[in-house]
Design an enzyme around this catalytic site. Sequence first.
Site, PDB file in Angstrom:
ATOM      1  N   TRP A 160       0.834  -1.147  -0.089  1.00 13.20           N
ATOM      2  CA  TRP A 160       0.115   0.053   0.107  1.00 13.20           C
ATOM      3  C   TRP A 160       0.688   1.119  -0.135  1.00 13.20           C
ATOM      4  O   TRP A 160       0.229   2.365  -0.220  1.00 13.20           O
ATOM      5  CB  TRP A 160      -0.848  -0.092   1.237  1.00 13.20           C
ATOM      6  N   ASN A 161       2.103   1.103   0.013  1.00 14.32           N
ATOM      7  CA  ASN A 161       2.890   2.418   0.634  1.00 14.32           C
ATOM      8  C   ASN A 161       2.965   3.045  -0.576  1.00 14.32           C
ATOM      9  O   ASN A 161       3.075   4.469  -0.456  1.00 14.32           O
ATOM     10  CB  ASN A 161       4.241   1.999   1.325  1.00 14.32           C
ATOM     11  N   LYS A 184      -2.411  -8.022  -7.820  1.00 11.20           N
ATOM     12  CA  LYS A 184      -3.331  -7.795  -6.718  1.00 11.20           C
ATOM     13  C   LYS A 184      -2.762  -6.861  -5.883  1.00 11.20           C
ATOM     14  O   LYS A 184      -1.755  -6.759  -5.382  1.00 11.20           O
ATOM     15  CB  LYS A 184      -3.488  -9.191  -5.936  1.00 11.20           C
ATOM     16  N   GLY A 237       6.657  -6.441  -0.758  1.00 10.60           N
ATOM     17  CA  GLY A 237       5.899  -6.604   0.421  1.00 10.60           C
ATOM     18  C   GLY A 237       6.765  -6.956   1.656  1.00 10.60           C
ATOM     19  O   GLY A 237       8.051  -6.952   1.750  1.00 10.60           O
ATOM     20  N   GLU A 259      10.992  -8.341  -3.264  1.00 15.72           N
ATOM     21  CA  GLU A 259      11.309  -6.963  -2.984  1.00 15.72           C
ATOM     22  C   GLU A 259      10.893  -6.896  -1.390  1.00 15.72           C
ATOM     23  O   GLU A 259       9.738  -6.462  -1.485  1.00 15.72           O
ATOM     24  CB  GLU A 259      10.699  -5.882  -3.769  1.00 15.72           C
ATOM     25  N   LEU A 260      11.347  -7.159  -0.468  1.00 19.24           N
ATOM     26  CA  LEU A 260      10.905  -7.350   0.634  1.00 19.24           C
ATOM     27  C   LEU A 260      11.296  -6.420   1.576  1.00 19.24           C
ATOM     28  O   LEU A 260      11.622  -4.854   1.420  1.00 19.24           O
ATOM     29  CB  LEU A 260      11.456  -8.649   1.210  1.00 19.24           C
ATOM     30  N   CYS A 293      10.632   1.147   2.438  1.00 23.90           N
ATOM     31  CA  CYS A 293      11.250  -0.227   2.741  1.00 23.90           C
ATOM     32  C   CYS A 293      12.765   0.149   2.976  1.00 23.90           C
ATOM     33  O   CYS A 293      13.459  -0.578   3.784  1.00 23.90           O
ATOM     34  CB  CYS A 293      11.184  -0.957   1.279  1.00 23.90           C
ATOM     35  N   GLU A 394      11.904  -4.993  11.285  1.00 26.00           N
ATOM     36  CA  GLU A 394      11.392  -3.745  10.586  1.00 26.00           C
ATOM     37  C   GLU A 394      10.319  -2.925  11.115  1.00 26.00           C
ATOM     38  O   GLU A 394       9.084  -3.703  11.437  1.00 26.00           O
ATOM     39  CB  GLU A 394      11.029  -4.125   9.214  1.00 26.00           C
TER      40      GLU A 394
HETATM   41  P1  NAD Z   1       2.441  -7.029   3.301  1.00 29.23           P
HETATM   42  O1  NAD Z   1       3.431  -8.471   2.985  1.00 29.23           O
HETATM   43  O2  NAD Z   1       1.399  -7.171   4.534  1.00 29.23           O
HETATM   44  O3  NAD Z   1       1.453  -7.176   2.053  1.00 29.23           O
HETATM   45  C1  NAD Z   1       1.951  -6.939   0.651  1.00 29.23           C
HETATM   46  C2  NAD Z   1       0.919  -7.474  -0.314  1.00 29.23           C
HETATM   47  O4  NAD Z   1       0.854  -8.786   0.130  1.00 29.23           O
HETATM   48  C3  NAD Z   1      -0.697  -7.091  -0.253  1.00 29.23           C
HETATM   49  O5  NAD Z   1      -1.209  -6.835  -1.400  1.00 29.23           O
HETATM   50  C4  NAD Z   1      -0.914  -8.093   0.752  1.00 29.23           C
HETATM   51  O6  NAD Z   1      -2.516  -8.357   0.571  1.00 29.23           O
HETATM   52  C5  NAD Z   1      -0.421  -9.342   0.035  1.00 29.23           C
HETATM   53  N1  NAD Z   1      -0.436 -10.683   0.818  1.00 29.23           N
HETATM   54  C6  NAD Z   1      -0.569 -10.718   2.336  1.00 29.23           C
HETATM   55  N2  NAD Z   1      -0.485 -12.214   2.651  1.00 29.23           N
HETATM   56  C7  NAD Z   1      -0.471 -12.782   1.692  1.00 29.23           C
HETATM   57  C8  NAD Z   1      -0.550 -14.189   1.098  1.00 29.23           C
HETATM   58  N3  NAD Z   1      -0.455 -15.027   2.287  1.00 29.23           N
HETATM   59  N4  NAD Z   1      -0.383 -14.617  -0.078  1.00 29.23           N
HETATM   60  C9  NAD Z   1      -0.441 -13.724  -0.908  1.00 29.23           C
HETATM   61  N5  NAD Z   1      -0.320 -12.182  -0.661  1.00 29.23           N
HETATM   62  C10 NAD Z   1      -0.485 -11.995   0.258  1.00 29.23           C
HETATM   63  O7  NAD Z   1       3.246  -5.712   3.266  1.00 29.23           O
HETATM   64  P2  NAD Z   1       2.524  -4.366   3.449  1.00 29.23           P
HETATM   65  O8  NAD Z   1       2.174  -4.274   5.066  1.00 29.23           O
HETATM   66  O9  NAD Z   1       1.391  -3.913   2.332  1.00 29.23           O
HETATM   67  O10 NAD Z   1       3.740  -3.215   2.953  1.00 29.23           O
HETATM   68  C11 NAD Z   1       4.740  -3.039   3.891  1.00 29.23           C
HETATM   69  C12 NAD Z   1       6.175  -4.149   3.477  1.00 29.23           C
HETATM   70  O11 NAD Z   1       6.433  -3.920   2.028  1.00 29.23           O
HETATM   71  C13 NAD Z   1       7.308  -3.468   4.223  1.00 29.23           C
HETATM   72  O12 NAD Z   1       7.854  -4.818   4.771  1.00 29.23           O
HETATM   73  C14 NAD Z   1       8.152  -2.906   3.295  1.00 29.23           C
HETATM   74  O13 NAD Z   1       9.637  -2.693   3.533  1.00 29.23           O
HETATM   75  C15 NAD Z   1       7.891  -3.787   2.026  1.00 29.23           C
HETATM   76  N6  NAD Z   1       8.172  -3.044   0.917  1.00 29.23           N
HETATM   77  C16 NAD Z   1       9.288  -3.257   0.370  1.00 29.23           C
HETATM   78  C17 NAD Z   1       9.601  -2.695  -1.071  1.00 29.23           C
HETATM   79  C18 NAD Z   1      10.910  -3.056  -1.630  1.00 29.23           C
HETATM   80  O14 NAD Z   1      11.072  -2.448  -2.849  1.00 29.23           O
HETATM   81  N7  NAD Z   1      11.880  -3.758  -1.203  1.00 29.23           N
HETATM   82  C19 NAD Z   1       8.948  -1.605  -1.405  1.00 29.23           C
HETATM   83  C20 NAD Z   1       7.777  -1.073  -0.519  1.00 29.23           C
HETATM   84  C21 NAD Z   1       7.403  -1.860   0.346  1.00 29.23           C
END
Ligand code: NAD
Length: 503
Positions: A160-161, A184, A237, A259-260, A293, A394
């Site tokens: 979402w960010n 998604k 995510g 990309e975590l 991130c 984090e």
């Molecule tokens: P999140 O992992 O909670 O969710 C990300 C996405 O994954 C959402 O669309 C969510 O619905 C989906 N998701 C959740 N559980 C799932 C499952 N079991 N199976 C499939 N999809 C699933 O992350 P968030 O809170 O939305 O975002 C923040 C995180 O994203 C932070 O950890 C941040 O560091 C990371 N991030 C990384 C980068 C990068 O480039 N490395 C960039 C932006 C954000």
Amino acid sequence: MKTTAENLQGSRLDLFIDGRFTRPHSGQYVPSYDPTTAEPWYQFAQADAVDVDVAVRSARAALKNPAWHRMTQTERGKLVRRLADLVLENAEELALIECRDNGKLLKEMRAQMRAVPDSYIYFAGMADKLQGDTIPVNKLDTLNYNVREPVGVVGMIIPWNSPLMMLTGTLAPCLAIGNTIVVKPSEHATASTLALAELVIEAGIPPGVFNVVTGDGATTGDALTRHPGIARFVFTGSTSTGRKIAGNAAQNLVPCQMELGGKSPHVVFSDADVERAVNGVVAGVFAAAGQTCVAGSRCFVEAPVYERFVEALVERTRRITVGHPTSEATDIGPLALAAQLDKVQGYVASGVQEGARIAIGGRKPLDTALQRGWYFEPTVMTQARNDMRFMRDEIFGPVVGVVPFNTEEELIELANDTEYGLASGIWTNDIDRALRFARDVDAGTVWINTFRSAAYMSPNGGSKHSGYGYRGGFEVMREFSRLKNVVVDYSGAMQDPFVIRLR
Ligand code: NAD
């Protein structure tokens, strides 16, 4: 573009499959909340495994549609360029939608919506530059060459960010290559991806090339990552979700790009310009309320300048304005979710319990106008140690821990003592020292006398639990295409297959 921030109020958003908005199989819709008021804003469709299957089939059919796969690369590049123009034309509306969805500053979202079209243009130009090789093999009268082809249907799961910014990094190259897509978006910021779907069709990209399934991770995301019709995943995510997705994809032997999360070290040496370094540290961890991130959430300061630096950092933090994300005067808006606010508060409390001290912040702002929203003050924690929980996990919020160090060796130990390896930064006027740090730090990106300076032309990725694969630059075109090797014997004579000739 029909979707606007104004007409989203109280509306219901459908799935976008095969070029049309479609009601979900379950008939279920879920509210999306405004982070400044904690009140529902619009509802989005909850897709289940049936909807996901329809979307993947549509994307697979689009791969075979001559209007897509028999199009020249140059023509495809032009369509991606047209999409860039449409995003730019609708930049203000897209910025307003994302600002209201995730609470990030309107001025930041406006800046992102100017960068997003540039990124489409950059990758549009690569559509006809993805070429193969001819290979001089050890055989006469033989032509051996490689071609690069689309991988197929790419599944994308985004956070979402910065939804459109994150999506563009892989959507633009995937379109340029000729892949098809099922995305998604996050259940916390869904609307902008659906608005983009309208623009994709308006740009002339055939139906089925870009599909959007909305819903939560446990149902929609899980169904997508288990689907055998996907050729490759890109996930942006958290690390814990990344583990689940990689596990599901592995059952179908589908490769992923991950990309975590991160816990980036941000370093200040005594010889650095303190004012610039303070601005860098503030921008690195407090921008976007720390919901990035790459946030430089572990700050290491050389011991002789530690006290002076902390004083200047606290003083600069005091001048940060927390407020409504649409106000020009605001530096930090709310956090995007209620759960995020609880998490940040929990980590600050755990830091205090382990012996850290709140030098400034550490609570919700007292301003009565901000009480309903998920706001949190920018927080500097001193007397921090690298082994405290808030320095290891984090947080994804506006919290920085500051730790002194004495030698370069000690610094590298501390900087690399983390399970993450996404980004890092250093402030020093000694170029040798800066380059030694760049050599020794285990991170995908190193910023020297700057921080959070990202470009879609350079490959960015993480190491360790921050993921694998690259976003940006030509590298992405290679990641989302595959090589096919073609061997042609033009000798005119097929040799006797049972006679083995040694050269
Ligand atoms: P999140 O992992 O909670 O969710 C990300 C996405 O994954 C959402 O669309 C969510 O619905 C989906 N998701 C959740 N559980 C799932 C499952 N079991 N199976 C499939 N999809 C699933 O992350 P968030 O809170 O939305 O975002 C923040 C995180 O994203 C932070 O950890 C941040 O560091 C990371 N991030 C990384 C980068 C990068 O480039 N490395 C960039 C932006 C954000």
